[in-house]
Design an enzyme around this catalytic site. Sequence first.
Site, PDB file in Angstrom:
ATOM      1  N   LYS A  43       9.392  36.869 -21.710  1.00 53.84           N
ATOM      2  CA  LYS A  43      10.498  36.595 -22.732  1.00 53.84           C
ATOM      3  C   LYS A  43       9.975  35.552 -23.935  1.00 53.84           C
ATOM      4  O   LYS A  43      10.757  35.463 -24.787  1.00 53.84           O
ATOM      5  CB  LYS A  43      11.806  36.154 -22.261  1.00 53.84           C
ATOM      6  N   THR A 102      28.741  33.053 -14.776  1.00 56.47           N
ATOM      7  CA  THR A 102      27.501  32.950 -15.719  1.00 56.47           C
ATOM      8  C   THR A 102      26.385  32.220 -15.189  1.00 56.47           C
ATOM      9  O   THR A 102      25.175  32.494 -15.356  1.00 56.47           O
ATOM     10  CB  THR A 102      27.853  32.412 -17.320  1.00 56.47           C
ATOM     11  N   THR A 104      16.386  29.059 -20.293  1.00 53.28           N
ATOM     12  CA  THR A 104      17.469  28.311 -20.093  1.00 53.28           C
ATOM     13  C   THR A 104      17.177  27.152 -19.321  1.00 53.28           C
ATOM     14  O   THR A 104      16.542  27.231 -18.069  1.00 53.28           O
ATOM     15  CB  THR A 104      18.676  29.251 -19.610  1.00 53.28           C
ATOM     16  N   PRO A 105      17.941  25.903 -19.514  1.00 53.75           N
ATOM     17  CA  PRO A 105      17.358  24.731 -18.647  1.00 53.75           C
ATOM     18  C   PRO A 105      17.841  24.772 -17.012  1.00 53.75           C
ATOM     19  O   PRO A 105      17.098  24.666 -16.436  1.00 53.75           O
ATOM     20  CB  PRO A 105      18.328  23.741 -19.249  1.00 53.75           C
ATOM     21  N   HIS A 162      12.078  36.220 -14.370  1.00 54.00           N
ATOM     22  CA  HIS A 162      13.572  36.425 -15.042  1.00 54.00           C
ATOM     23  C   HIS A 162      13.221  35.425 -16.405  1.00 54.00           C
ATOM     24  O   HIS A 162      13.233  35.717 -17.502  1.00 54.00           O
ATOM     25  CB  HIS A 162      14.739  36.359 -14.360  1.00 54.00           C
TER      26      HIS A 162
END
Length: 507
Positions: A431, A366, A403-404, A399
Amino acid sequence: MFCRSKENVNSELAKSTREDIEEKVKKIILEHISKDVEKFNSSSKLSEHGTDSLDAVEIIMAAEEEFGIEIPDEDAQKMETMEQIVERVVVTGVGLITPLAADVDNTWSRLIKSESGIKAINTDRFDSSDLACKIAGQVPLQSDNIEHHFNPLDYISEKDSKRTDRFIHYGIAAAIQAVDDSLILESQNINRERIGVTIGSGIGGLPSIQENVITMQEKGPRRVSPFFVPASLINLISGHISIKYEFTGPNDSAVTACATGAHAIINSARTIKLGEADVMIAGGAESALCRVGIAGFASMKALSTKFNDKPKEASRPWDEERDGFVMGEGAGILVLEEYEHAKKRGAKIHAELVGYGLTGDAHHITAPHPEGRGAFKAMQLALKSTQINPNQVGYINAHGTSTPLGDKIEVIAMKQLFGDYVYKIPVSSTKSSIGHLLGAAGSVEAIFSILALNNGIIPPTLNLHKPSEGCDLNFVPFKAQEHKIQYALSNSFGFGGTNASLIFGQV
């Protein structure tokens, strides 16, 4: 691969007519295998003229030099004709279903006005009161009082709407929009055997799976719907579109998590390049919005949970307070077409897919590679395949999921590849307006990149109040910016370490 020289705007191939190409092909054949080429044309199989594998390699090398292109080895090995070497792939149709609107024009209008499609999860969808994340980018329905809302009955029958999962509704609708936009059905002597479909999804019919599992547990196996399986399968969007239009060309699907939409575009372009189709309907669709979908991503700490009371502020790529992505839903579908085929029928060409890059992180299931190895290589390969210089890229649709870890690493990769020039490139994450559409993200953002290319407007990154350390590029904060651009790059990275970068250019 997609036939551009280092001076892309003036490339030999871009300026060449089919007749010019034929003459150059004959010249290459004559020079390198000393055969009579009077009956040879670009669609002739090299093997029919006495070439062996070494001859073929030499011819491909000569074609690369003549036309200013670079062909990856894996594609070169499959090429049997010169036509496959020099074919160009263009976009002639687009369709969108997003959390902003249920069509292309209104989605784009709201996007560049800095509007958000993220809100509290509708109670008529499911109860989110006990979930850690209570927000999402939801496609507007009639109850949302938005003029350009989505109604599946505009595209499919009521019976079919009840027998198919929501992600299939979105995929079918966006595909119909794209086909209509392309006007391909109005062409004379249309060859449906040469039109294929590749539409994917990252997760598929998760709501239907959840619903039928509950039904089985509560009422027993005899109450499971006979339409459960076909309602959930990812390749069924391709199937429905093929059936609707009697497109009997290649029919398949891509499933590569959040890179799915980009991979569907790339796979379709390759299909055209290899001469297996003239036209491909390509893209991704997603609607994993259900209790188990939200719970699953939240349990792995991937979703934003700090902004449940301020949903429009939750998706904040590169901002210091970002705490995860916001799940979105929708679809983005493109009609890809061989350039000469499109030109012959007088099609409107939105853009050319001039190159791409594909890589794997080989690091973690991930998490991205800590040095951005896969992202860097994907962008580098995309540039290499187009043979344009880094300073010719005028926009990057990142992208940028909010997220951090992921946002920071993508910036590292961009800086590594573009050097100081990266500070001159507008980079944004759409996004921030619509959330992360997972398997549909790559194709939706490809369309946004094309719209930016054609309109000279870069969509903004919302909620970027305080960029985190190292995130110091022109992220187009809050308001759209006007930039005249020739090439746009779009990034899509997914679980499993899969990376895809697309480059579109004006024609």
